[in-house]
Scaffold this motif. Structure first.
Motif, PDB file in Angstrom:
ATOM      1  N   MET A 321      26.616 -16.034  39.944  1.00 13.79           N
ATOM      2  CA  MET A 321      25.883 -14.918  39.899  1.00 13.79           C
ATOM      3  C   MET A 321      26.536 -13.771  39.576  1.00 13.79           C
ATOM      4  O   MET A 321      26.565 -12.953  38.420  1.00 13.79           O
ATOM      5  N   ALA A 322      27.773 -13.708  39.832  1.00 19.28           N
ATOM      6  CA  ALA A 322      28.952 -12.629  39.982  1.00 19.28           C
ATOM      7  C   ALA A 322      29.215 -12.729  38.358  1.00 19.28           C
ATOM      8  O   ALA A 322      29.372 -11.819  37.551  1.00 19.28           O
ATOM      9  N   LYS A 323      29.609 -13.833  37.917  1.00 19.10           N
ATOM     10  CA  LYS A 323      30.219 -14.091  36.509  1.00 19.10           C
ATOM     11  C   LYS A 323      29.221 -13.702  35.470  1.00 19.10           C
ATOM     12  O   LYS A 323      29.376 -13.027  34.534  1.00 19.10           O
ATOM     13  N   ALA A 324      28.084 -14.088  35.600  1.00 18.56           N
ATOM     14  CA  ALA A 324      26.852 -14.038  34.716  1.00 18.56           C
ATOM     15  C   ALA A 324      26.555 -12.439  34.682  1.00 18.56           C
ATOM     16  O   ALA A 324      26.510 -11.760  33.666  1.00 18.56           O
ATOM     17  N   SER A 325      26.281 -11.906  36.004  1.00 22.14           N
ATOM     18  CA  SER A 325      25.891 -10.330  35.817  1.00 22.14           C
ATOM     19  C   SER A 325      26.897  -9.357  35.199  1.00 22.14           C
ATOM     20  O   SER A 325      26.756  -8.588  34.709  1.00 22.14           O
ATOM     21  N   VAL A 326      28.343  -9.365  35.847  1.00 23.61           N
ATOM     22  CA  VAL A 326      29.431  -8.677  35.755  1.00 23.61           C
ATOM     23  C   VAL A 326      29.737  -8.551  34.225  1.00 23.61           C
ATOM     24  O   VAL A 326      30.060  -7.451  33.611  1.00 23.61           O
ATOM     25  N   SER A 327      29.889  -9.868  33.920  1.00 23.56           N
ATOM     26  CA  SER A 327      30.344 -10.167  32.343  1.00 23.56           C
ATOM     27  C   SER A 327      29.521  -9.326  31.392  1.00 23.56           C
ATOM     28  O   SER A 327      29.693  -8.681  30.425  1.00 23.56           O
TER      29      SER A 327
END
Length: 389
Positions: A321-327
């Motif tokens: 979730m973090a990787k997808a949203s933050v990137s």
């Protein structure tokens, strides 16, 4: 969530001061090449970091590691320059490899392979990804084509790897291969004549020393004592590394995006057009306002995911979730910064265009956004089935 310990802010403040005062001037150094900064430049900057007491700041003198939430604060500050993580020894792939070895390696392996990484004397490479044109492992590591076969007290490894960051010039290698038991990981000294760089690929990003290489592995012999963990457990160890590593990328590139926002904000306040500063035109001011929102939301997502990892959870879903949203959020920030600065934004006069290129690449490595969304959608389906069984 409990407040982050004050020690993290003290370390982060020292790191930020060092990056802003000492490392940012190196951004125009000609040794920062299209395939990444030269090892000469890396070692010069690390010598400065050692003198300033900010080398490998996320690993303390007693060998203990800052919590993930504390690490987030420190790595964000190191990322205020694309060169900052290299100088402070918080850059991929070394930071992730140090984390993995700290969790899985034996004491003997730590002394031989982890020590030089923590001290900043050596760089490392993680040999996992394989050529898509040969249908090898990429986002789906189960497609691993590289093999390892036991031969007496040694393992013999053969295969081809691609997009291996930092392989050219690395001193420590972690090689993934497939045995009869399943995936395995091996530690090896570099360079080794059995590991041959075919070429260093020209890519959109250029922040990592050694670039990204295609590598042939031909009859590499590795003593059984240099297997990391157990035969067949390589995918488990990969997750030990990859979940926090995805988050660490978010931390570092958040710092770069923050710096791009600073530069774009300064430009918009100084540049005049149609009788007033650019910042006073809603089209420009609103883009910078949207950037503040994306940066804060990304920061909160990073902190939330880090807090989950700190509970001891594998954090696979949370890191996806973090990787997808933050990137994606940071890419929007970098894109708007380029737009605010117009022609200047696509030149090398500032690091804004590099931030745009680097963060664009970030949306792909350590799992493209779509792969993480696919993983999340599978969880949604599993949860629905469990609730409706």
């Amino acid at each position: 969530m409990e407040p982050v310990a004050g020690r993290a802010y003290g370390i982060a403040d020292k790191v930020e001061a060092f990056v802003r005062e000492t490392i940012i001037p190196f951004e125009r150094d000609p040794r920062a090449t299209s395939h990444g900064p030269s090892d000469e430049l890396v070692m010069e900057m690390r010598a400065r970091a050692r003198e300033a007491g900010v080398l490998t700041p996320h690993i303390l003198a007693d060998g203990s590691h800052l919590t993930q939430r504390e690490t987030a604060i420190v790595l964000q500050r190191s990322g205020l320059s694309p060169l900052g993580p290299l100088a402070c020894n918080t850059m991929a792939p070394d930071e992730g490899n140090m984390f993995l070895l700290g969790k899985v390696a034996t004491d003997e392996q730590k002394a031989r392979f982890l020590g030089p990484l923590v001290s900043g004397e050596a760089r490392s490479a993680f040999f996992m990804t394989e050529p898509a044109e040969e249908n090898g492992a990429g986002s789906d590591p189960s497609m691993m084509m590289t093999t390892c076969v036991r031969d007496g007290n040694d393992w013999v490894i053969n295969g081809r790897k691609k997009f291996i960051t930092g392989a050219d010039g690395a001193k420590v290698g972690i090689v993934m291969a497939r045995s009869e038991d399943g995936a395995c990981m091996f530690l090896t000294d570099l360079p080794d004549p059995a590991i041959r760089t075919v070429r260093v690929i020209d890519t959109i990003d250029n922040s990592m020393p050694g670039g990204h290489a295609v590598v042939d592995i031909v009859d590499l012999r590795v003593p059984a004592s240099q297997m990391l963990g157990q035969s067949g457990e390589g995918f488990t160890y990969a997750q030990v590394r990859l979940s926090p590593a995805r988050l660490s990328h978010c931390m570092r590139w958040h710092g770069v995006a923050t710096r791009a926002q600073e530069i774009a904000t300064d430009y918009a306040n100084r540049r005049m057009a149609f009788g007033k500063a650019l910042i006073d035109h809603e089209g420009v001011g609103f883009m910078l306002a949207e950037n503040l929102i994306d940066l804060k939301q990304a920061e909160l997502m990073i902190d939330w995911c880090a807090s989950v990892l700190d509970t001891g959870s594998a954090g696979t879903i949370e890191s996806s979730m973090a990787k997808a949203s933050v990137s994606d959020a940071l890419f929007r920030v970098a894109d708007r910064c380029v737009q605010v600065m117009g022609g200047t934004g696509v030149t090398g006069d500032t690091i804004v265009e590099q931030a745009f290129r680097e963060i664009r690449a970030f949306r792909i490595y350590d799992g493209p956004t779509e792969v993480h969304k696919w993983s999340l959608s599978k969880k949604i389906k599993r949860d629905w089935k469990a609730a409706n069984a």
